[in-house]
Motif scaffolding. Structure first.
Motif, mmCIF file in Angstrom:
data_model
loop_
_atom_site.group_PDB
_atom_site.id
_atom_site.type_symbol
_atom_site.label_atom_id
_atom_site.label_comp_id
_atom_site.label_asym_id
_atom_site.label_seq_id
_atom_site.Cartn_x
_atom_site.Cartn_y
_atom_site.Cartn_z
ATOM 1 N N LEU A 248 0.843 -1.209 0.000
ATOM 2 C CA LEU A 248 0.000 0.000 0.000
ATOM 3 C C LEU A 248 0.875 1.254 0.000
ATOM 4 O O LEU A 248 0.587 2.229 -0.706
ATOM 5 C CB LEU A 248 -0.916 0.009 1.223
ATOM 6 N N VAL A 249 1.958 1.209 0.786
ATOM 7 C CA VAL A 249 2.854 2.362 0.862
ATOM 8 C C VAL A 249 3.487 2.630 -0.499
ATOM 9 O O VAL A 249 3.577 3.787 -0.937
ATOM 10 C CB VAL A 249 3.928 2.143 1.954
ATOM 11 N N GLU A 250 3.915 1.566 -1.214
ATOM 12 C CA GLU A 250 4.500 1.763 -2.542
ATOM 13 C C GLU A 250 3.514 2.426 -3.493
ATOM 14 O O GLU A 250 3.846 3.306 -4.271
ATOM 15 C CB GLU A 250 4.995 0.427 -3.137
ATOM 16 N N LYS A 251 2.270 1.987 -3.403
ATOM 17 C CA LYS A 251 1.216 2.563 -4.243
ATOM 18 C C LYS A 251 1.058 4.061 -3.947
ATOM 19 O O LYS A 251 0.993 4.896 -4.852
ATOM 20 C CB LYS A 251 -0.096 1.809 -3.961
ATOM 21 N N LEU A 252 1.024 4.370 -2.654
ATOM 22 C CA LEU A 252 0.851 5.753 -2.219
ATOM 23 C C LEU A 252 2.036 6.615 -2.663
ATOM 24 O O LEU A 252 1.864 7.732 -3.161
ATOM 25 C CB LEU A 252 0.685 5.791 -0.695
ATOM 26 N N VAL A 253 3.244 6.069 -2.512
ATOM 27 C CA VAL A 253 4.439 6.821 -2.910
ATOM 28 C C VAL A 253 4.397 7.128 -4.405
ATOM 29 O O VAL A 253 4.697 8.242 -4.849
ATOM 30 C CB VAL A 253 5.723 6.041 -2.535
ATOM 31 N N VAL A 255 1.794 7.518 -6.261
ATOM 32 C CA VAL A 255 0.797 8.580 -6.491
ATOM 33 C C VAL A 255 1.383 9.942 -6.134
ATOM 34 O O VAL A 255 1.226 10.921 -6.872
ATOM 35 C CB VAL A 255 -0.491 8.309 -5.674
ATOM 36 N N LEU A 256 2.097 9.997 -4.995
ATOM 37 C CA LEU A 256 2.697 11.266 -4.574
ATOM 38 C C LEU A 256 3.725 11.748 -5.593
ATOM 39 O O LEU A 256 3.858 12.946 -5.836
ATOM 40 C CB LEU A 256 3.337 11.118 -3.186
#
Lengths: 264, 335
Positions: A248-253, A255-256
């Motif tokens: 999930l963190v990789e996905k969020l990063v 997007v950022l």
């Protein structure tokens, strides 16, 4: 003995709210009521002032009879007398109609020194009742108050807003609404007083017991009128992703990065 | 410096906005609330007037900003007794103004000062007052005010049967716009028998040590809710905010829990945000909160509950434990 009038409110337990589809007002009779959380600081402030200066405390509220347990709870902590303002004619009051009844009832309890309330209620969230009541009583009002104490010749009030902290001098009687951050502690009720409260009943005042103009009461006496209520529909916008936290963190990063918030 | 007008000679029937001035600075919300009022003014054919109460023009720092605003007129009331906000005196000045100029609307930013002052005036004049309005429109010639209500997913539309219509308008709910035409400035002369007394005497003022947060204009907002489970976890948002140059926001319950100051509350009685990216961690998405962030450009929700309203309304819903995701994200970004 000098008096403090402590105003409290019973608010619906979060998650139990029902709205009357006809009048668009809260169905209060069927609700489970709790003490409005921001009133806790007004109660604690009252208790501290009573301890230091020996006030007599009147706790007052407006609402249906199912708020009586809340009055008794406050009696157990700090109050000497309980007053319930209850009448079908008060139902559906907006802040002005509420403040009008409160002000007329408070006048009945004259002379008094301080009128204390919580900053706002968690149901209406207007924070309007304390200043409106003060204006109707023709008294000074202070909001966001975090300390009140007496000096030789005057009372001092400390108020805190986003701009900073003000120290003001003011002579009683005055109305103050207490900052929710004023204390992070509310003393528990005493067992002795709770037992007393079991057999003690509040003074109940109905519309006829107070000097009230009927046209200023309740739903019809309220200048603000709800003309429509509608439920907010949630639009489903995007994608939902499940997985372990690092995924999930990789996905969020990513997007950022895409949005230019962080550099890849 | 400005044309002086006696109160009774000013134009009547306007839409009045309260321009909040504290220590010579104009609160930015005073400019924001002009946006919906200008629109009402065009529809109702009324002028929009911004009223500022100040001690003197020389110590007023935001004159240039006022020159660019979209009000038709600026009315300044200047008096040394207005140097510091005092509820009773400020209210009396505006009560006199309402009596003399019979406005059709009187609006305030829903700041601490606005929320103290507006009800005092409403009580003095027995007027209806709506709180935290986030939308204004005209229906059948009447001003209709919209606000979320009751902490559930319910929006209410309200009217006021008294005149002027009064409301406090949510902070950040409207975006400031600027005009080409400079407003007309007037200095208002109060009647000679007006009593400049207050029962409140300011002995001392200590400015807040920290700068007010910039939530309402932030490009990135990271908000936390009860799903973060503890004050300690919530504090980690500030660490993340530093890396992302973001502002930290919060839901009502966590403010009441004391995890963070109330000036970081996003929602009905707090601030409205519209950042480029909003990340909500452990926030289920009660209407109380979502009305304050729904206009964000891109919404990310991190929540364990797939059915949470915020997850549904997000552009990207990440289903996971918010504190764990937060820890990992900070570690990952600091690498």
């Amino acid at each position: 003995m000098e008096k403090i009038i402590l105003c409290i409110k019973g608010v619906p337990k979060p998650g139990t709210v029902k709205v009357d589809p006809k009048t668009h007002t809260l169905k209060r009779e069927s609700l489970e009521l709790i003490l409005n959380p921001p009133d806790r600081q007004a109660i604690e402030m009252t208790a501290r002032l009573k301890e230091t200066y020996g006030f007599k405390v009147y706790v007052i509220t407006m609402g249906p009879p199912n708020v009586i347990p809340l009055l008794k709870e406050v009696y157990g902590i700090v109050a000497d007398e309980m007053v319930l303002l209850s009448d079908r004619a008060f139902a559906g009051s907006d802040t002005l109609a509420t403040s009008y009844v409160l002000a007329q009832a408070i006048k009945r309890l004259s002379p008094y020194s301080l009128v204390l309330m919580g900053l706002k209620s968690i149901d209406g969230e207007t924070s309007q009742v304390p200043p409106e009541t003060a204006a109707l009583l023709e008294l000074p009002s202070l909001t966001h108050v975090k300390a009140i104490y007496k000096e030789e010749n005057s009372w001092v009030v400390i108020r805190q807003t986003e701009y900073g902290e003000e120290e003001l001098e003011v002579n009683p009687p005055f109305v103050a609404s207490i900052l929710p951050e004023a204390f992070d502690y509310l003393r528990p009720p005493s067992l002795k007083r709770l037992l007393e409260a079991k057999v003690k009943e509040p003074m109940v005042l109905a519309a006829n017991d107070l000097d009230l103009i009927p046209e200023r009461l309740g739903l019809n006496g309220s200048p603000t009128q709800v003309v429509d209520v509608f439920e907010k529909k949630i639009e489903i916008k995007g994608q939902v992703i499940e997985g372990d936290p690092s995924f999930l963190v990789e996905k969020l990063v990513s997007v950022l990065e895409q949005k230019g918030i962080i550099n890849p | 410096m400005f044309k002086k007008y006696r109160l009774e000679n000013l134009e009547k029937g306007n839409l009045i906005a309260f321009g909040e001035v504290f220590q010579g600075m104009l609160h930015p919300s005073s400019i924001e609330i002009l946006t919906p009022l200008k629109d009402l003014g065009l529809k109702l054919n009324k002028k929009v007037v911004l009223v500022c109460l100040i001690d003197d023009v020389d110590s007023f720092k935001d004159l240039e900003l006022l020159k660019k605003c979209i009000a038709d007129e600026i009315w300044m009331v200047c008096h040394q007794e207005l140097a510091h906000f005092r509820d009773d005196l400020y209210a009396e000045v505006l009560v006199e103004m309402v009596k003399a100029t019979d406005p059709c609307g009187l609006f305030f930013p829903a700041t601490s000062i606005g929320c103290s002052l507006a009800p005092r005036i409403a009580g003095r004049l027995n007027l209806g007052l709506c709180a935290h309005v986030n939308h204004l429109e005209i229906e059948d010639g009447k001003i209709v005010m919209t606000r979320p209500t009751y902490g559930e997913n319910i929006i209410a539309k309200l009217i006021s049967n008294t005149s002027p219509v009064m409301a406090t308008l949510s902070i950040g709910a409207f975006s400031a716009i600027y005009g080409e035409k400079e407003p007309k400035f007037f200095e208002v002369e109060m009647p000679s028998d007006f009593s400049w007394v207050s029962k409140l005497k300011v002995r001392r003022f200590t400015p807040a040590a920290k700068q007010p947060n910039r939530l309402s204009t932030a490009k990135v907002v990271i908000a936390g809710g009860r799903g973060l489970r503890s004050k300690e976890n919530f504090q980690k948002l500030f660490e993340l905010a530093e890396v992302l140059r973001a502002e930290v926001g919060a839901t009502r319950p966590v403010c009441y829990e004391g995890w963070v100051e109330e000036d970081r509350m996003i929602g009905i009685s707090g601030v409205t945000v519209r950042p480029k990216v909003y990340i909500g961690l452990g926030i289920s998405g009660a209407l109380q909160h979502t009305v304050g962030m729904e206009n964000s450009e891109y919404i990310v929700a991190v929540n364990i509950d797939k059915e949470a309203p915020l997850v549904k309304m997000a552009h990207l819903g990440l289903i996971g434990d918010a504190p764990k995701v937060l820890d990992l994200l900070i570690k990952r970004l600091k690498k």
